[in-house]
Design an enzyme around this catalytic site. Structure first.
Site, PDB file in Angstrom:
ATOM      1  N   GLU A   1     -11.031   6.127   5.053  1.00 51.53           N
ATOM      2  CA  GLU A   1     -11.038   5.242   6.221  1.00 51.53           C
ATOM      3  C   GLU A   1     -11.639   5.899   7.461  1.00 51.53           C
ATOM      4  O   GLU A   1     -12.496   5.293   8.117  1.00 51.53           O
ATOM      5  CB  GLU A   1      -9.617   4.720   6.472  1.00 51.53           C
ATOM      6  CG  GLU A   1      -9.227   3.695   5.408  1.00 51.53           C
ATOM      7  CD  GLU A   1      -7.728   3.454   5.278  1.00 51.53           C
ATOM      8  OE1 GLU A   1      -6.972   3.944   6.135  1.00 51.53           O
ATOM      9  OE2 GLU A   1      -7.324   2.776   4.319  1.00 51.53           O
TER      10      GLU A   1
ATOM     11  N   LYS B   1       0.822  -1.209   0.000  1.00 52.45           N
ATOM     12  CA  LYS B   1       0.000   0.000   0.000  1.00 52.45           C
ATOM     13  C   LYS B   1       0.860   1.265   0.000  1.00 52.45           C
ATOM     14  O   LYS B   1       0.476   2.283  -0.551  1.00 52.45           O
ATOM     15  CB  LYS B   1      -0.900  -0.019   1.244  1.00 52.45           C
ATOM     16  CG  LYS B   1      -1.938   1.078   1.300  1.00 52.45           C
ATOM     17  CD  LYS B   1      -2.836   0.856   2.518  1.00 52.45           C
ATOM     18  CE  LYS B   1      -3.915   1.907   2.633  1.00 52.45           C
ATOM     19  NZ  LYS B   1      -4.784   1.643   3.798  1.00 52.45           N
TER      20      LYS B   1
END
Lengths: 619, 171
Positions: A184, A87
């Site tokens: 998120e 990521k």
């Protein structure tokens, strides 16, 4: 694919048909998939009952691969081919990756995005992420017993355009229909807010494996309005592990060895960090065995070694509060998200800053995936009664390069998305027919200090005298935080063609090639399946068009109606008689394109009706 | 109603400067509930595009109506008195003098207390200018005069932003 089913806002076109939709938290160190079942969001476990999937992919010499726990076990002996923390590489060039030299695997500088050298050749972080997403997709389809309709994928709020696009590309490679990318912290707020029926101003402090976000939200009756967001897409628990590993090396008087040794040290550091969350002192020898490691680590040693990292977190929170124009005491609750918020020094720092204990009643590992699942369920149209509305913001300002390498800001950070800004440009030479634009993202005044997003070349401007053309360029940021650019010469009305050269990310043909490579099924199977899918899609398109015509055919002029009828007739004939999936797909696409203006007109009429209805009722 | 409707029409509000900020927030969320692309996630690309246009347009109108400066400027423009600040830089000498004094005081401010004193002076000037604008727009419809006040308010807003930056640097 343009489907034409327009129903009242918030209502599913067919209430009897449930669409399977999941939320996926694609994390730096581990990933999860969650779904709403029987009205409750829950994380879906694997066959062994584990909900966490380590975000690790190991490429094996024979051509196979291991994903998750199996790959993690192999990390120590085969570090070069075991890719963790992909990521942190998404949408990044080699120069962007800090500590590249400390990674146990080898990075290769490639145009657009860095790649990892493995025994199976160079792998893009997008491909690595796609393996993880495909594994979770498989897990979800096994648990839920059917194909997925779509997924919501979460990204750090502070991800820029290139990182978001790379995530979307990975989902496409994994065969997922992306309903939405959501941030998120926003996902965590959904799970937390709906669970606790909270109203008011909340802060979400999200310190994950490799990324850090802070968002401040106002929660009112199902509306999650982000007021400000900030963070660091290269700061997380990983960095705490690394800092502790460096400290251990220094303390033991050793030097960093080969890849396997570095991987072992990192694993030991992570275990010691976790142990220090619950005890004050840890004997290093229990986790790391080379000579010189026979000493204890105190929690205070760890805190001192990572004080600079914690300081960066605190400074970011202060900045976000300033952006939101709020004092710490105006925040009603602080929600902690991400495994790294288990570290006592983080909890203390946050409690000190806000003057209140942070909320930790939801599992910090699961809360993001749960929120994403709730959102996915609603986006798929399963929750007609749900009135969730997410109003998120763009995390980093967008600008364009002007004379002398300066940035002119077009969309400031923390502006609610979707948003569109128009800017007029003119030509500086007689007869000039093209114009180049360089779009950057970041807060600094110089282009070189911001992140280059893309270079746009506008062509087909009608030749005019210098300064006479008025080219209006529209920058639109969609709800996913992704930029779209359009341009039109105002005087002639000519639509300029735009060639986009993204500075980072994969080219379309790279993605096509990776898709090709990912087909492992026998070719005949693929062909048979493609034909079935093409026919299903054709039927769906025909049905949708038919019902749209019945409902709103009056919006069409006779010629427009005739054109659509002809396209339907042709698609019906091809779908019934042809064995060629590509031909059926082409005819379906033709109908979709031919009805696009109609779909837009219906949508407009529906919105206008909804808005004017509201007006009458409020007057 | 269409995408070209004025901000006031979109929000169903009378075209006035005075405005209930709480009601504006509520109305914004109501409108977004109708048009946000997420409400049409399952309905194809064309519907998504149209919803995105509407949603972006509603956000634009909300931003403009929420900011007193932008709302005042917009009203002046709708009433034929564009602000055109780049080409219209003439300000009364007394006002410019006052601005220079405040800027010098800001440059010399050494402590948080100094800064707070300038901040409260600046806030009071902003308040005065806003009530002057409300009088000139809603009561008198004196558009060119209101436009001149808006240009003065732009000076005051820039000063306030610089004070904020200095405060941040002290944090």
């Amino acid at each position: 694919m343009a489907l034409l089913q327009i129903s009242e806002p918030g209502q599913s076109p067919d209430p009897h048909q449930r669409r399977l939709a999941v939320g996926i938290d694609l994390g730096t160190t581990h990933s999860l998939v969650a779904a709403v079942r029987h009205g409750v969001a829950e994380c879906l476990p694997d066959a062994e009952g584990r909900v966490l999937l380590p975000s690790v992919v190991r490429y094996l010499p024979g051509g196979g691969r291991q994903i998750g726990w199996a790959a993690l076990e192999g990390a120590a002996q085969d570090a070069e081919n075991t890719i963790a923390s992909a990521k942190r590489l998404m949408g990044r060039g080699l120069a962007d990756v800090a500590h590249a030299g400390k990674l146990p695997y080898t990075l290769v500088d490639k145009p657009g995005m860095v790649a990892v050298r493995t025994v199976q050749g160079e792998k893009s972080p997008v491909e690595v992420s796609a393996e993880i997403l495909a594994t979770l997709r498989q897990r979800a389809e096994d648990s839920l017993g059917d194909d997925l309709y779509g997924a919501v994928i979460t990204v750090p709020a502070y991800f820029d355009d290139a990182q978001r696009q790379a995530t979307k590309d990975a989902a496409q490679l994994a065969g997922l229909n992306v309903l939405r990318l959501i941030n998120e912290p926003t996902a965590a707020a959904i799970a937390y807010g709906l669970d606790n029926a909270s109203e008011g101003i909340y802060a979400v402090f999200d310190l994950g494996g490799g990324t850090f976000d802070v968002s401040i939200l106002r929660l009112t009756q199902g509306v999650f309005e982000v007021i400000a967001t900030g963070g660091d897409s290269a700061l997380g628990g990983d960095d705490y592990d690394q800092a502790l590993a460096d400290w251990l090396l220094q303390r033991s008087g050793r030097t960093a060895g080969a890849a396997a040794e570095r991987a072992a040290l990192k694993t030991a550091a992570r275990a010691i960090k976790e142990a220090l969350s619950t005890t004050e002192s840890v004997a290093v020898g229990a986790f790391w065995e080379p000579a010189g490691a026979g000493f204890d680590v105190q929690r205070s040693d760890f805190e001192a070694a990572t004080a600079q990292l914690t300081g960066r977190c605190v400074a970011t929170v202060r900045q976000v509060l300033r952006d939101a124009r709020l004092r710490p005491d105006e925040v009603q609750g602080v929600v902690m998200v991400g495994g790294a918020t288990r570290m006592p020094q983080i909890r203390q720092a946050v409690a000190g800053l806000f003057g209140r204990e942070p909320l930790t009643n939801l599992n910090p590992d699961e809360v993001v995936a749960l929120g994403a699942a709730i959102s996915a369920n609603q986006l798929a149209g399963n929750d007609a009664a749900g009135d969730l509305l997410l109003l998120d913001v763009i995390p980093l300002s967008l600008g364009i390069e002007t004379m002398g390498g300066l940035v002119e800001r077009i969309v400031p950070r923390n502006q609610t998305i979707p948003t569109a800004m128009a800017q007029d440009f003119t030509t500086y030479k007689d007869g000039q027919t093209a114009l180049a634009l360089h779009v950057v993202q970041g807060e600094r005044d110089l282009v070189q200090d911001c992140r280059s997003l893309a270079r746009f070349e506008l062509r087909g401007i009608p030749p005019m005298a210098a300064g006479a053309a008025r080219i209006r360029v529209t920058f639109t940021v969609d709800a996913d935080g992704l930029l779209h650019v359009g341009a039109r010469e105002q005087i002639s009305g000519v639509e300029a063609q735009i060639d986009v050269k993204p500075s980072y990310g994969l080219a379309d043909d790279d993605i096509a090639r990776m898709l090709q490579e990912s087909f492992t099924t026998a070719e005949a199977d693929v062909a048979a399946r493609a034909l079935v899918e093409a026919r299903v899609e054709a039927d769906r398109m025909l049905l949708a068009t038919q019902s749209a015509l019945e409902a709103d055919g009056a919006l069409l002029a006779p010629q427009e109606r005739a054109d659509i009828d002809a396209l339907m007739l042709s698609l019906r004939a091809i779908a019934a008689n042809s064995e060629d999936a590509a031909a059926i797909e082409a005819a379906t696409k033709a109908l979709a394109q031919g009805t696009e203006a109609f779909a837009a007109a219906r949508m407009n009429a529906s919105i206008q009706k909804a808005l004017s209805g509201k007006n009458v009722s409020t007057l | 109603m269409n995408l070209q409707s004025t901000d006031f029409e979109l929000f169903g509000l009378p075209p006035r400067f005075a405005l209930d900020a709480g009601a504006l927030d509520v109305r914004w969320k109501e409108l977004q509930r109708q048009v946000h692309p997420d409400k049409f996630a399952a309905q194809g690309a064309a519907a998504q595009r149209v919803a995105m246009q509407w949603s972006a347009r509603i956000n634009e109108a909300y931003r403009r109506l929420k900011s007193p400066l932008q709302r005042a400027a917009y009203l002046c423009e709708l009433n034929g008195a564009p602000i055109d600040a780049e080409n219209n830089t003439a300000m009364p000498p007394a006002f410019l003098m006052q601005q220079m004094e405040l800027r010098e005081a800001l440059d010399d401010a050494a402590s948080a207390d100094d800064l707070e004193q300038i901040a409260s002076q600046s806030a009071s000037l902003q308040r005065d200018m806003l009530s002057k604008i409300e009088q000139q727009t809603d009561a008198e419809q004196a558009w060119p005069a209101a436009a001149q006040s808006v240009r003065a308010l732009m000076f005051l807003d820039r000063l306030a932003a610089d004070i904020d930056r200095r405060r941040d640097a002290l944090d």
